[in-house]
Design a protein around this motif. Structure first.
Motif, PDB file in Angstrom:
ATOM      1  N   ALA A   1      -4.304   9.732  -3.928  1.00 58.37           N
ATOM      2  CA  ALA A   1      -3.759   8.466  -3.421  1.00 58.37           C
ATOM      3  C   ALA A   1      -4.814   7.352  -3.420  1.00 58.37           C
ATOM      4  CB  ALA A   1      -3.147   8.657  -2.039  1.00 58.37           C
ATOM      5  N   PRO A   2      -6.044   7.614  -2.916  1.00 61.75           N
ATOM      6  CA  PRO A   2      -7.067   6.564  -3.018  1.00 61.75           C
ATOM      7  C   PRO A   2      -7.331   6.134  -4.461  1.00 61.75           C
ATOM      8  CG  PRO A   2      -7.828   8.329  -1.581  1.00 61.75           C
ATOM      9  CD  PRO A   2      -6.522   8.753  -2.130  1.00 61.75           C
TER      10      PRO A   2
ATOM     11  N   LEU B   1      -4.628   3.736  -5.592  1.00 61.99           N
ATOM     12  CA  LEU B   1      -4.767   2.373  -5.072  1.00 61.99           C
ATOM     13  C   LEU B   1      -5.894   1.641  -5.782  1.00 61.99           C
ATOM     14  CD1 LEU B   1      -4.124   3.064  -1.307  1.00 61.99           C
ATOM     15  CD2 LEU B   1      -2.737   1.671  -2.838  1.00 61.99           C
TER      16      LEU B   1
ATOM     17  N   ASN C   1       1.169  14.461  -5.624  1.00 53.77           N
ATOM     18  CA  ASN C   1       0.142  15.088  -4.816  1.00 53.77           C
ATOM     19  C   ASN C   1       0.604  16.344  -4.071  1.00 53.77           C
ATOM     20  OD1 ASN C   1      -2.127  13.700  -2.307  1.00 53.77           O
ATOM     21  ND2 ASN C   1      -2.408  15.282  -3.825  1.00 53.77           N
TER      22      ASN C   1
ATOM     23  N   HIS D   1       2.455   2.555  -3.433  1.00 55.63           N
ATOM     24  CA  HIS D   1       1.581   3.308  -4.321  1.00 55.63           C
ATOM     25  C   HIS D   1       1.119   4.610  -3.702  1.00 55.63           C
ATOM     26  CE1 HIS D   1       0.350   3.207  -8.303  1.00 55.63           C
ATOM     27  NE2 HIS D   1      -0.926   3.000  -8.147  1.00 55.63           N
ATOM     28  N   THR D   2       1.010   4.619  -2.377  1.00 56.82           N
ATOM     29  CA  THR D   2       0.638   5.861  -1.707  1.00 56.82           C
ATOM     30  C   THR D   2       1.755   6.887  -1.862  1.00 56.82           C
ATOM     31  OG1 THR D   2      -0.566   4.526  -0.112  1.00 56.82           O
ATOM     32  CG2 THR D   2      -0.149   6.805   0.481  1.00 56.82           C
TER      33      THR D   2
ATOM     34  N   VAL E   1       0.842  -1.190   0.000  1.00 54.07           N
ATOM     35  CA  VAL E   1       0.000   0.000   0.000  1.00 54.07           C
ATOM     36  C   VAL E   1       0.880   1.244   0.000  1.00 54.07           C
ATOM     37  CG1 VAL E   1      -1.732   1.286   1.314  1.00 54.07           C
ATOM     38  CG2 VAL E   1      -1.889  -1.204   1.157  1.00 54.07           C
ATOM     39  N   SER E   2       1.979   1.172   0.757  1.00 52.84           N
ATOM     40  CA  SER E   2       2.837   2.351   0.887  1.00 52.84           C
ATOM     41  C   SER E   2       3.512   2.729  -0.427  1.00 52.84           C
ATOM     42  CB  SER E   2       3.891   2.142   1.977  1.00 52.84           C
ATOM     43  OG  SER E   2       5.029   1.499   1.447  1.00 52.84           O
TER      44      SER E   2
END
Lengths: 406, 306
Positions: free
Chosen positions: A213-214, A217, A199, A191-192, A188-189
């Protein structure tokens, strides 16, 4: 000592022998790679002027591909979660191949960054200790750390499993359990952090939206598993490995949910920009309706949107999901849809209009296309060789000698 | 006690750094073009500008002067003049005077050795039609080409690096190749920049330029008096931008654009000196800064004198 050397040659022998089809495939990939290298040497000599990137749009096709591939790498987690945490047996057996996709994707990410650099030999300047990494201020420094960490974690997981299997031992999960748990938030990290890379700066209003970010994902969980869906069918067709339909349909179901979330988030963004109607809607307007006379990306964005919607329906309806033909059509559609949306459709509008209001319409030219194809070919070659080695180990056809067995 | 234990942790850290640098060098061996000699290695392993001590810096400058002079076939000096204490440079631009003649643009190109063929300009002059919405730059025209300026019904706004006190580009750079000097100038180490162009995406003022190709400067027009962090000829693949003419202003001279402006629209001075012209206009004129809402805190003030 002797058995290590002998095992090494055994491994080499394994990846070099194959049928005529195998050699044709390898030769095909190698010729694409050769073309890519030749073009890259040209770029190295003349500079990035041979691409279509300019000061107004300083990032283009390379960074687009990078972004898409980070998503593919991150999506490996989608296989890890049900496999290990919920002990979903059919997926557990193939999670190894998902982790290998992650390794390949991150390797390709690194290559795309390298070809994008104006001074690739100076890349050590951004490393910690030897260089002067701007940590924690620069999100690019964070990205270097999380991506290399992710690569490292997956390398350990894959090679531990292969090592144990090659000695015909049942590999015990307890040894690598902490690492498996760690790999989930880590996926997850990556791609965040990659989303945060874009961003974090108000200079580019299109990226400066909290939804970025959402959205990253959600779209990653569409394209990544879709790629693996196809890969698994190829693997079971070409080898003895059995991958149950059940596992494939389960993944397709997960993809359907991910597409739904992705489309919802896109809708939310559209609403915010167009309803509030501030000047910051310009990039989104450029994408979907064209800005003034500039509409180069517009047809592609509508293609992507219709692909995504079609794939959503194909994956959602049980009848089309559980039919391999329609399932594969859906998988191809969603891969292409996300590739457009999270590739050029994400990077380019960040720069249109540029920070002084100018519109420079970027479209990749031949040299950067050839270099990109070369990197994709090397990624595919890398995965092919990994498979060539891993599959016989996995099926038990390739065994290595140990001291005890002498 | 052995010699090693006498060393401070910092020294031991440096030893480790040197060792690791050696390791990196070893790894790069295959990457460097075959036949690379000791000279190339020196170039490759050059340290970050701010990490060099006096002796190292002297050696590097000597090599760079030799290298640059040889490359451009002209004697070139590279200064490393430091910031003057108690000075913070600020810039004023009078929008009511600017006539859009672009003399500043070309004076800057000449003074700062920008590439001619690829037309690298550090100053962009934007033209707006009177009465049109303009503060957000959306309706600006950068490529106007009229025979005479000022054009009827138009006004102009030159934009260059705003030398932010809170520069997003410095935050972005993954290698600390760009930073803010004590006199407030944001500079780039052209020997440290890796060319990732992340700073360009971070800059809200479109101030940064990339050398997409090797810069092209006519040898007879090349300005041989240069500063390491300023106008020395750049390399292919690095980022550059306005430095308030660091090679001039640190010697007490005015930037080239200020000197050339035919209508006196450009002002320059020390923000820390309450009696300076820049301070006077800040407190007595109608002043604004570009994209103030982004909180970059530029030291570039637009004002209306009339």
């Amino acid at each position: 000592m002797v058995y290590i050397v002998r095992n090494f040659f055994k491994a080499i022998w394994q990846v070099t022998k194959g049928g005529i089809g195998y050699y044709v495939w390898i030769a095909f990939l190698l010729s694409l790679i050769g073309l890519g290298i030749k073009t890259y040497l040209d770029q190295y000599e003349h500079g990035l002027i041979i691409t279509a990137m300019r000061d107004q749009v300083p990032w283009g096709f390379y960074i687009s591909n990078f972004t898409f591939l980070v998503g593919v790498a991150a999506a490996a987690v989608l296989l890890v979660v049900p496999a290990y945490l919920y002990n979903f047996k059919p997926i557990k057996e193939i999670v190894l191949f998902g982790e290998m996709v992650a390794i390949t994707a991150v390797t390709m990410c690194i290559m795309f960054i390298m070809v994008d650099l104006g001074h690739p030999l100076r890349v050590w300047h951004l490393l910690p200790i030897v260089g002067t990494m701007n940590f924690p201020a620069s999100m690019l420094a964070w990205d270097v750390l999380v991506l290399s960490g992710y690569l490292f974690i997956n390398l350990i997981l894959v090679f531990y499993a292969l090592y144990k299997l090659s000695l015909s031992k049942e590999y015990s999960l307890s040894m690598i359990w902490p690492l498996i748990l760690l790999s989930i938030p880590w996926a997850v990290s990556i791609h965040t952090v990659t989303a945060f890379l874009y961003n974090g700066f108000p200079s580019r209003p299109f990226w400066n939206a909290s939804i970025l970010a959402p959205r990253f994902l959600a779209s990653a969980f569409c394209s990544g598993p879709a790629i693996m869906l196809i890969l698994f069918q190829v693997i079971r067709k070409l080898t003895k490995i059995e991958i149950e339909n059940r596992a494939i349909f389960k993944m397709a179901e997960l993809v359907a949910y991910a597409i739904a979330v992705n489309l919802f988030l896109l809708g939310s963004e559209m609403f915010k920009e167009f309803y509030s109607g501030s000047i910051h809607k310009a990039p989104l307007e450029y994408l979907y309706f064209g800005l003034h006379e500039s509409k180069k990306l517009m047809p592609w964005m509508w293609v992507a949107l219709s692909f995504n919607v079609a794939a959503f329906l194909l994956f959602l309806i049980p009848k089309t999901r559980e039919d391999l033909v329609t399932l594969n059509i859906g998988a191809v559609l969603i891969i292409l849809g996300v590739y457009i949306e999270k590739g050029l459709g994400l990077i380019v509008p960040g720069f249109i209009p540029d920070s002084l209001g100018e519109i420079y319409e970027y479209w990749p030219v031949m040299p950067e296309a050839l270099i990109t194809i070369g990197i994709w070919a090397s990624g595919i070659l890398f995965y092919t060789l990994l498979l060539k080695f891993a599959i016989p180990v996995y099926t038990g056809d390739l065994k290595f000698e140990t001291k005890k067995r002498v | 006690m052995s010699q090693d234990t006498n060393k401070s942790p910092r020294d031991r850290m440096l030893d480790r750094r040197m060792f690791l640098k050696g390791a990196v060098a070893g790894l790069a061996l295959s990457a460097l073009p075959a036949g690379a000699n000791a000279y190339d290695w020196e170039k490759f392993l050059q340290k970050h500008f701010r990490e060099m001590n006096e002796a190292e810096l002297k050696k590097v400058i000597e090599r760079l002067e030799r290298e640059t002079s040889l490359e451009w076939k002209k004697k070139i000096t590279i200064s490393t003049a430091k910031a003057i204490p108690d000075v913070k440079f600020g810039y004023g631009l009078d929008l009511s005077r600017c006539i859009g003649c672009r003399r500043c643009v070309y004076a800057c190109v000449k003074e700062n050795n920008q590439s001619r063929a690829n037309q690298v300009h550090w100053i962009t002059v934007l033209r707006f039609k009177q009465g049109e919405k303009w503060a957000d730059l959306e309706n600006s025209e950068k490529y106007y080409s009229s025979k005479l300026v000022p054009e009827e019904g138009a006004f102009y706004m030159p934009v260059q690096c705003q030398q932010c006190e809170n520069p997003p580009c410095v935050k972005a750079c993954p290698a600390q190749a760009t930073w803010k000097e004590p006199d407030g100038i944001v500079v780039i180490d052209y020997n440290w920049c890796i060319g990732c162009r992340y700073c360009m995406t971070a800059c809200p003022y479109g101030a940064r330029r990339f050398n997409w190709a090797k810069p092209d400067i006519p040898q007879n027009e090349l300005n041989p008096e240069t500063h390491y962090l300023g106008n020395r000829p750049r390399f292919k693949g690095v980022v550059e931008k306005c430095t308030f003419c660091i090679q001039r202003t640190r010697l007490g001279k005015l930037p080239a654009c200020v000197e050339v402006c035919p209508v006196g629209a450009r002002k320059f001075g020390n923000l820390l000196d309450p009696k300076s012209e820049i301070r006077y206009l800040m407190s007595n004129k109608r002043v604004f800064r570009l994209k103030e809402d982004l909180n970059t805190n530029p030291k570039f003030y637009y004002f209306f004198a009339t």
